[in-house]
Design a protein around this motif. Structure first.
Motif, short mmCIF file in Angstrom:
data_model
loop_
_atom_site.label_atom_id
_atom_site.label_comp_id
_atom_site.label_asym_id
_atom_site.label_seq_id
_atom_site.Cartn_x
_atom_site.Cartn_y
_atom_site.Cartn_z
N TYR A 192 36.08 57.14 40.34
CA TYR A 192 35.00 56.45 39.63
C TYR A 192 35.54 55.58 38.50
O TYR A 192 36.54 55.91 37.86
CB TYR A 192 34.04 57.47 39.00
N TRP A 193 34.88 54.47 38.28
CA TRP A 193 35.14 53.65 37.09
C TRP A 193 33.84 53.01 36.66
O TRP A 193 33.18 52.34 37.46
CB TRP A 193 36.21 52.59 37.36
N LYS A 194 33.42 53.30 35.43
CA LYS A 194 32.18 52.78 34.86
C LYS A 194 30.98 53.08 35.74
O LYS A 194 30.13 52.21 36.00
CB LYS A 194 32.30 51.27 34.59
N ASP B 236 36.34 55.57 26.93
CA ASP B 236 36.22 54.27 27.58
C ASP B 236 37.52 53.80 28.21
O ASP B 236 37.58 52.73 28.83
CB ASP B 236 35.69 53.21 26.60
#
Length: 311
Positions: free
Chosen positions: A13-15, A102
């Motif tokens: 997953y990313w963002k 983040d």
């Protein structure tokens, strides 16, 4: 997400978007040489995950096993200076992954109490207690255990077939942890995605689904190549198949438990290559006697500068 172990799929997953589901997974256990334990008069570590050894117990046993005159070392990590291998140390002490949520900063994340305490322990393995060998690469460590030169070895499941073939008298137990912390284990492996320029996206998606979501594929990979699976159906298979009920193959049952309860994904950041490379140098410095706190402060500054390009 219900298909795969949580920490395994998180790495894809990313963002908030899943870019690539896991093809397989990884985990680590404690390997020990039964002959060296017997010679030192030591009891074997329990296989029960609820009775796993602490790092203090590992050091105590390693000090009794170490014999420099015979070239025998009490303990070694598998990938002696790599983030994947050593991440569980600060994570066990609540230090986190080393990167902000983040993924764009390490300021304060590599120099918190957990990280400094963890890598002071790592430093002491080589400098204070002298139970671990210096001057050897990750590629050289497993053959040393296979040759009976290391008493305790924390490493990946992929080593099991080689150790069996080498004829070393060994068994496995769960990954150690700090008594004042919580059990944490490394995880993640290969993921599969679809190239954005593919001319046949529908077929590509079907292939990815087949490779990552069909339990028969994962179990075949496991049985033919020893690749630890990421999907939950295969993990359940490991827990009931009698093949994995005895030493040393019970390592896969231990790993199946870890995948659901103690595994943490690696730091997620677009600057992972820089992050990993700088930490490798840092860990090597600490291993060779450099002050842990000073080394981590320098690493934090270097990585922070390298991450500017991603902000």
């Amino acid at each position: 997400e219900e298909t795969w172990a949580k920490a395994a799929v998180e790495a894809g997953y990313w963002k908030g978007t899943l870019w690539a589901p896991p093809l397989n997974n990884s985990s680590q256990v404690l390997f020990y040489n039964k002959d060296l334990f017997d010679k030192a008069g030591l009891a074997y570590p329990p296989v029960d995950v609820n009775q796993r050894w602490t790092w203090k117990q590992v050091v105590e046993a390693a000090r009794k096993i170490t014999n420099p005159d015979l070239g025998i070392w009490g303990f070694s990590f598998d990938q002696v200076n790599r983030y994947y291998q050593l991440q569980p140390l600060p994570e066990s002490l609540g230090g986190g992954s080393g990167v902000s949520e983040d993924g764009l900063s390490v300021k304060g994340y590599l120099t918190n109490e957990g990280w400094i305490k963890a890598f002071t322990f790592y430093h002491d393995l080589y400098e204070k207690w002298k139970v671990s060998p210096r001057g050897v690469t990750p590629a050289e460590i497993p053959p040393m255990f296979g040759a009976g030169k290391i008493g305790i070895f924390v490493g990946g499941l992929w080593n099991i077939p080689d150790f069996v073939e080498a004829g070393v008298n060994f068994a496995v137990a769960p990954h150690p942890y700090f008594a004042e912390g919580v059990p944490v284990t490394p995880t993640n492996s290969w993921h599969v995605g679809v190239w954005s320029y593919t001319q046949k996206p529908d077929l590509a998606v079907k292939l990815v689904r087949y490779l990552t979501m069909d339990p028969e594929v994962a179990i075949t990979w496991l049985e033919k190549h020893g690749q630890f699976p990421a999907d939950k159906a295969s993990l359940r298979h490991i827990m009931i198949d009698p093949t994995y009920s005895t030493q040393p193959w019970i390592a896969y049952r231990i790993a199946a438990y870890e995948a659901e309860h103690t595994a943490v994904t690696r730091a997620r950041t677009p600057g992972f290559l820089e992050f990993e490379e700088i930490l490798l140098d840092t860990f090597e410095d600490i291993r060779n006697g450099a002050d842990p706190k000073t080394s981590l402060m320098m690493a934090e500054s270097r990585i922070e500068r390298a991450m500017r390009r991603y902000r």
